[in-house]
Every structure is written in C-alpha cells, then in structure tokens.
Design an enzyme around this catalytic site. Structure first.
Site, PDB file in Angstrom:
ATOM      1  N   ALA A 165       0.864  -1.184   0.000  1.00 51.64           N
ATOM      2  CA  ALA A 165       0.000   0.000   0.000  1.00 51.64           C
ATOM      3  C   ALA A 165       0.897   1.230   0.000  1.00 51.64           C
ATOM      4  CB  ALA A 165      -0.879  -0.028   1.239  1.00 51.64           C
ATOM      5  N   GLY A 181       0.566  -4.964   0.937  1.00 54.06           N
ATOM      6  CA  GLY A 181      -0.619  -5.022   0.072  1.00 54.06           C
ATOM      7  C   GLY A 181      -0.329  -5.647  -1.284  1.00 54.06           C
ATOM      8  N   GLU A 211      -0.585  -9.274  -0.726  1.00 56.05           N
ATOM      9  CA  GLU A 211      -2.006  -9.540  -0.445  1.00 56.05           C
ATOM     10  C   GLU A 211      -2.846  -9.458  -1.718  1.00 56.05           C
ATOM     11  OE1 GLU A 211      -1.629  -6.484   2.598  1.00 56.05           O
ATOM     12  OE2 GLU A 211      -2.451  -7.882   4.057  1.00 56.05           O
ATOM     13  N   GLU A 256       4.710  -4.868   7.149  1.00 59.71           N
ATOM     14  CA  GLU A 256       3.968  -3.764   7.771  1.00 59.71           C
ATOM     15  C   GLU A 256       4.415  -3.505   9.202  1.00 59.71           C
ATOM     16  OE1 GLU A 256       2.589  -6.292   6.085  1.00 59.71           O
ATOM     17  OE2 GLU A 256       0.968  -5.578   4.787  1.00 59.71           O
TER      18      GLU A 256
END
Ligand code: CAA
Length: 258
Positions: free
Chosen positions: A65, A109, A112, A132
């Site tokens: 992200a 992300g 993911e 993260e």
C-alpha cells in the site's frame, strides 16, 4: 477507458492488467485501486475475455500500500473510508479467473493483492513479504488471514512478526505460489497458462473458482456437499455433453459456454 496507473491490453481471450506506477514500485494508492477494480469489472463484462493476468514490472509486482498516502491518515480517516475494504470486496467478486504473474517485490498489500488472485506464478526473482510491522502497523488486506491459510501458522507468523522477505523457491515450497519460472519467461508462461484456461468452458471455470474459494469459507462437510452439488449441476450444461462426447469420440471438445 484511459487509465493512468495501470495498463490494460486485451489479446485474443486474455486481458493483461499491468500495474504501472514505476516511480513508486507500483505502490497501491487510491487511484490505482479504483482503476484496477474498474478494469477487472470491464474484463468481467467483456464476453471476449476468458482469463485475466495481473502483473507488475520486473522489479516490483507491488511494494505494498502507498505509505506516503497512508502517512497522512489517522484512525478516523481509514476507519470511516474503510481503507481498501470496498476494493478488496470488488476484486473478490470477479468470477472470471485471475492469474497473478509476480516478479520482484510483492510486499504488504502487493503480496495480499497477489493472494486475492486465483493463483500465483512467480519469477525466480520474486520476493514476498508482510513488512507492515516495520511501519508500526500490520497487514490489512489478507496478510494475517489468507497467508496463514496458504502457508500455515508458523511461516505466516514468521513473515508477519519479523517482516522478512520470502524468495520464490521458499514461496513455492510453502504453497504460496503454484510455479516458479525464470524471470525472462514469466509473461510467456503466464500467457500460455491463461490461454489454456481460456480454452475451457467458462461455465466450468467459474464453477471451479467458486468451489475452490468456498473451501476457505466453510466446513469440509459443507464444502464437499457444495462441490458435489455444483458437479451435479454441470450435467445440465451442453458443455458437459460435448466434453464427454469429445473424449469418447477421441477429438478435441468445442465448448460453447452453454
Ligand atoms: N509506498 C509508497 N512509496 C513506495 C513504496 C510504498 N509501499 N515502496 C517503495 N516506494 C517508493 C520509494 O519511496 C521510492 O520513491 P522515491 O524515489 O520518491 O524516494 C521508490 O518507490 C523506490 O523505492 P526505494 O528507493 O525504496 O527502492 P529500493 O530498491 O531501495 O527498495 C523496497 C525497495 C525494499 C521494496 C523498499 O522500497 C521498501 O521497503 N518499500 C516499502 C515496503 C513496505 O513496507 N510495504 C508495506 C506497505 S504497508 C501495507 O501494504 C499495508 C497493507 O497491508 C494494506
């Protein structure tokens, strides 16, 4: 439509969606996620498309992200907007098969997003991770849930708690990716896999995707019953008659998605 953060190319029956924020290693910001969802919905609606490939660049599938975007936000912002929630639901609602072709970094992300696809083909340079924790947060798009189901608790804890990266060989050994190919062959392999899937009956393809995904949502007993009933229901299709007749007659089947 014209996109700024992704590139979409449709060739024969395969839609290739390439994440395209090279300066940010394809970090997932709001615009990219919106455009990706739109492109996937278009692929879903386009009768010509029978399989999707989702990929990034050689250096990065996606490095997570977008940290710069998130660094401005507080709890009330991310909770109110349900950061990444609607997009991940939209991606999971796509019924056509999506193959992730991953080279380089697939972190946070990015890892993911790859796991939201139906399976992952990795190049030998791929690196997966859930780093993260180094940012003072945790995975928010499946890194503590899907990853645990894919590679088991011990490795998922290791990845999430240490933030270490996993190379392609370990990812294949652990069941995160279905196959590993040399980086220069990645797109050729992904295309050949997608074309193979595109030859099948779309009814059967969608039924298989739904059934395998159901195994993550239900008990074994219920899942087996669901599978058996879907298997039975496929006997109502012309493609079942055609597929079995073609076998008996020793010829290639001509599926018509009926
Ligand atoms: N968000 C925003 N920008 C990012 C980014 C990210 N996740 N990852 C890389 N970039 C940017 C860098 O800031 C840099 O931009 P500038 O040139 O403007 O400084 C550019 O991409 C190139 O990156 P690096 O110079 O860092 O490249 P490198 O080869 O030295 O390192 C890397 C590569 C190891 C992947 C490193 O960039 C990195 O650690 N990135 C962050 C990985 C990460 O922590 N991901 C998790 C994000 S949080 C998340 O994903 C939450 C969730 O679960 C939903």
């Amino acid at each position: 439509m014209a996109y700024e953060t992704i590139i979409v190319e449709i060739e024969d029956h395969v839609a290739l969606i390439k994440l395209n924020r090279p300066d940010a290693l394809n970090a997932l910001n709001a615009q990219l996620m919106t455009e990706l969802c739109k492109a996937l919905k278009e692929a879903q609606a386009n009768d010509k498309v029978r399989c999707v490939i989702l990929t990034g660049s050689e250096k990065a599938f996606a490095a997570g992200a977008d940290i710069k975007m998130m660094s401005e936000k507080g709890f009330v912002d991310v909770f109110s907007e349900d950061l990444f929630g609607p997009e991940s639901d939209a991606i999971m609602s796509i019924r056509k098969p999506i193959v992730a072709a991953v080279s380089g970094y697939a972190l946070g992300g990015g890892c993911e997003l790859a796991m939201m696809c139906d399976f992952i083909i990795a190049s030998d340079t791929a690196k997966f991770g859930q780093p993260e924790i180094n940012l003072g947060v945790m995975a928010g798009l499946g890194g503590s849930q899907r990853l645990t189901r894919f590679i088991g608790k011990s490795k998922a804890m290791d990845m999430n708690l240490t933030g270490r990266f996993m190379d392609a060989d370990e990812a294949e050994r652990s069941g995160l990716v279905s196959r590993v190919v040399p980086v220069k062959k990645l797109m050729e392999e992904a295309r050949s896999v997608a074309e193979k899937i595109a030859e099948k009956s779309m009814i059967t393809t969608m039924a298989i995707k739904e059934s395998v995904n159901r195994s993550y949502e239900t008990t074994l007993r219920e899942g087996l019953l669901f599978e058996r009933r879907v298997f039975h229901s496929l006997f109502a299709t012309e493609d079942q008659s055609e597929g079995m007749a073609a076998f008996v007659e020793k010829r290639e089947p001509q599926f018509r998605d009926k």
